[in-house]
Write a protein that holds these residues in place. Sequence first.
Motif, PDB file in Angstrom:
ATOM      1  N   LEU A  96       3.977  55.136 -19.860  1.00 15.34           N
ATOM      2  CA  LEU A  96       5.522  55.782 -19.338  1.00 15.34           C
ATOM      3  C   LEU A  96       6.588  54.514 -19.449  1.00 15.34           C
ATOM      4  O   LEU A  96       7.562  54.803 -19.697  1.00 15.34           O
ATOM      5  N   ILE A  97       5.896  53.234 -19.046  1.00 16.67           N
ATOM      6  CA  ILE A  97       6.907  52.324 -18.847  1.00 16.67           C
ATOM      7  C   ILE A  97       7.444  51.742 -20.208  1.00 16.67           C
ATOM      8  O   ILE A  97       8.508  51.517 -20.630  1.00 16.67           O
ATOM      9  N   VAL A  98       6.440  51.866 -21.283  1.00 18.57           N
ATOM     10  CA  VAL A  98       6.735  51.443 -22.531  1.00 18.57           C
ATOM     11  C   VAL A  98       7.615  52.237 -23.004  1.00 18.57           C
ATOM     12  O   VAL A  98       8.531  51.866 -23.895  1.00 18.57           O
ATOM     13  N   ASP A  99       7.447  53.596 -22.786  1.00 15.33           N
ATOM     14  CA  ASP A  99       8.253  54.567 -23.476  1.00 15.33           C
ATOM     15  C   ASP A  99       9.688  54.528 -22.744  1.00 15.33           C
ATOM     16  O   ASP A  99      10.688  54.791 -23.643  1.00 15.33           O
ATOM     17  N   LYS A 100       9.999  53.993 -21.573  1.00 16.45           N
ATOM     18  CA  LYS A 100      11.385  53.790 -21.097  1.00 16.45           C
ATOM     19  C   LYS A 100      11.935  52.570 -21.789  1.00 16.45           C
ATOM     20  O   LYS A 100      13.170  52.745 -21.964  1.00 16.45           O
ATOM     21  N   PHE A 101      11.200  51.622 -22.246  1.00 17.16           N
ATOM     22  CA  PHE A 101      11.972  50.640 -22.884  1.00 17.16           C
ATOM     23  C   PHE A 101      12.135  51.002 -24.219  1.00 17.16           C
ATOM     24  O   PHE A 101      13.283  50.695 -25.023  1.00 17.16           O
ATOM     25  N   THR A 102      11.234  51.458 -24.827  1.00 17.99           N
ATOM     26  CA  THR A 102      11.596  51.921 -26.360  1.00 17.99           C
ATOM     27  C   THR A 102      12.386  53.168 -26.680  1.00 17.99           C
ATOM     28  O   THR A 102      12.687  53.653 -28.045  1.00 17.99           O
ATOM     29  N   ASN A 103      12.772  54.036 -25.565  1.00 13.59           N
ATOM     30  CA  ASN A 103      13.669  55.171 -25.749  1.00 13.59           C
ATOM     31  C   ASN A 103      15.081  54.786 -26.101  1.00 13.59           C
ATOM     32  O   ASN A 103      15.762  54.008 -25.883  1.00 13.59           O
ATOM     33  N   SER A 104      15.337  55.307 -27.181  1.00 11.49           N
ATOM     34  CA  SER A 104      16.575  54.982 -28.193  1.00 11.49           C
ATOM     35  C   SER A 104      17.988  55.297 -27.268  1.00 11.49           C
ATOM     36  O   SER A 104      19.095  54.735 -27.586  1.00 11.49           O
ATOM     37  N   LYS A 105      17.676  56.312 -26.536  1.00 11.39           N
ATOM     38  CA  LYS A 105      19.007  56.768 -25.627  1.00 11.39           C
ATOM     39  C   LYS A 105      19.127  56.340 -24.511  1.00 11.39           C
ATOM     40  O   LYS A 105      20.449  55.526 -24.139  1.00 11.39           O
ATOM     41  N   ASN A 106      17.961  55.625 -23.709  1.00 10.27           N
ATOM     42  CA  ASN A 106      18.509  54.931 -22.591  1.00 10.27           C
ATOM     43  C   ASN A 106      17.927  53.443 -22.651  1.00 10.27           C
ATOM     44  O   ASN A 106      18.818  52.508 -22.730  1.00 10.27           O
ATOM     45  N   GLY A 107      16.647  53.161 -22.784  1.00  7.71           N
ATOM     46  CA  GLY A 107      16.268  51.920 -22.899  1.00  7.71           C
ATOM     47  C   GLY A 107      16.286  51.151 -21.430  1.00  7.71           C
ATOM     48  O   GLY A 107      16.852  51.603 -20.573  1.00  7.71           O
ATOM     49  N   VAL A 108      15.896  49.770 -21.573  1.00  7.83           N
ATOM     50  CA  VAL A 108      16.058  49.074 -20.419  1.00  7.83           C
ATOM     51  C   VAL A 108      16.939  47.675 -20.930  1.00  7.83           C
ATOM     52  O   VAL A 108      16.399  47.049 -21.871  1.00  7.83           O
ATOM     53  N   PRO A 109      18.116  47.272 -20.331  1.00  8.71           N
ATOM     54  CA  PRO A 109      18.700  45.968 -20.725  1.00  8.71           C
ATOM     55  C   PRO A 109      18.172  44.940 -20.467  1.00  8.71           C
ATOM     56  O   PRO A 109      17.499  44.618 -19.369  1.00  8.71           O
ATOM     57  N   ARG A 110      18.198  44.014 -21.437  1.00  7.05           N
ATOM     58  CA  ARG A 110      17.805  42.696 -21.503  1.00  7.05           C
ATOM     59  C   ARG A 110      18.807  41.618 -21.578  1.00  7.05           C
ATOM     60  O   ARG A 110      19.734  41.817 -22.429  1.00  7.05           O
ATOM     61  N   LEU A 111      19.115  40.552 -20.563  1.00  9.62           N
ATOM     62  CA  LEU A 111      20.236  39.626 -20.757  1.00  9.62           C
ATOM     63  C   LEU A 111      19.656  38.283 -21.334  1.00  9.62           C
ATOM     64  O   LEU A 111      18.687  37.817 -20.829  1.00  9.62           O
ATOM     65  N   PHE A 112      20.256  37.857 -22.321  1.00 10.96           N
ATOM     66  CA  PHE A 112      19.884  36.676 -23.015  1.00 10.96           C
ATOM     67  C   PHE A 112      21.075  35.523 -22.805  1.00 10.96           C
ATOM     68  O   PHE A 112      22.506  35.748 -22.734  1.00 10.96           O
ATOM     69  N   HIS A 113      20.770  34.045 -22.745  1.00 13.69           N
ATOM     70  CA  HIS A 113      21.499  33.032 -22.733  1.00 13.69           C
ATOM     71  C   HIS A 113      21.338  32.471 -23.979  1.00 13.69           C
ATOM     72  O   HIS A 113      20.291  31.881 -24.273  1.00 13.69           O
ATOM     73  N   ILE A 114      22.488  32.430 -25.018  1.00 12.03           N
ATOM     74  CA  ILE A 114      22.250  32.063 -26.212  1.00 12.03           C
ATOM     75  C   ILE A 114      23.123  30.771 -26.527  1.00 12.03           C
ATOM     76  O   ILE A 114      24.080  30.564 -25.924  1.00 12.03           O
ATOM     77  N   GLU A 115      22.570  29.847 -27.087  1.00 16.37           N
ATOM     78  CA  GLU A 115      23.470  28.690 -27.588  1.00 16.37           C
ATOM     79  C   GLU A 115      23.382  28.436 -28.891  1.00 16.37           C
ATOM     80  O   GLU A 115      22.192  28.615 -29.632  1.00 16.37           O
ATOM     81  N   LEU A 116      24.561  28.344 -29.523  1.00 14.18           N
ATOM     82  CA  LEU A 116      24.962  28.590 -30.896  1.00 14.18           C
ATOM     83  C   LEU A 116      25.089  26.937 -31.207  1.00 14.18           C
ATOM     84  O   LEU A 116      25.437  25.804 -30.615  1.00 14.18           O
ATOM     85  N   ASP A 117      25.021  26.817 -32.751  1.00 16.76           N
ATOM     86  CA  ASP A 117      25.345  25.452 -33.245  1.00 16.76           C
ATOM     87  C   ASP A 117      26.670  25.030 -33.318  1.00 16.76           C
ATOM     88  O   ASP A 117      27.215  23.808 -33.576  1.00 16.76           O
TER      89      ASP A 117
END
Length: 280
Positions: free
Chosen positions: A163-184
């Motif tokens: 059920l938790i996996v489905d929550k993450f992979t649901n294309s309409k809702n999903g679960v947000p993930r925040l990334f810290h990205i460093e570019l060149d």
Amino acid sequence: MSKQQGGKRKGKTQAEGSKKNFKKSFVKGNSSFKHTEPKPKKPSNPNEIRLNKYVANSGMCSRREADVHIATGLVSVNGKIVTEMGFKVKPGDEVRYDGARINPEKKAYVLLNKPKGFATTTSEGKGRTVMDLVANATSSRIKPIGRLGRNSKGLLLFTNDDLIVDKFTNSKNGVPRLFHIELDKNLKLEDLKKIREGFRVEGKLITVEEISYIDGASKKEIGLKIKNTGNTIIRTIFDYLKYEIESLDCVAIGHLTKKDIPRGSWKHLTEQELNTLKML
């Protein structure tokens, strides 16, 4: 001899005759009754488990309630409805309750702060993997939700709860993930706006939840929020715009952060964290 004595003798003779006939009736050929050896019981498979216990162990309900659900046709095994009370489930069988797959293992939720150099895979022969890092976390068969590249780092959630996996992979809702990205190099303002507004790559619309520069840092460092379970979309964005990603760190999954989880370490979600995750 008196009549009385003769009567007794006659009665005894009849009894003896009846006894003799009784014995004779069990001789082969004299009766339809046949003596057969009991068939040996089929040895039980220790790996099999009764269906009602399987359902109860999944945490869905008690064993008595499981009997009711089975009888009413709410439980299927390998795609077929099973209403037989004594039915046994074998290893590898797919059991579903009211359409949702269930697992008799204890539900586990493990949050890892992944370091660089570990592949996000459950396959063997891939060198060091994230499964090595959570090997001692639980006896339940957990798997990572989504992916982080071998040279990426940050939060990765593991569970055996579909059920938790489905929550993450649901294309309409999903679960947000925040990334810290460093570019060149510094991210141009027009490129930041382009990412924020969304654009097409080979006909496919690429969108993100949020993007911004990191306060107090150079324009090479940005914060990016997505609901996609992988990080391929991030690679696609910056490859298309001609930037190289030097560092990618998942710093938050929904409300979950890296607080008190050193790099390479993990923790079990608290009940409050899990309940909040389910409400997202």
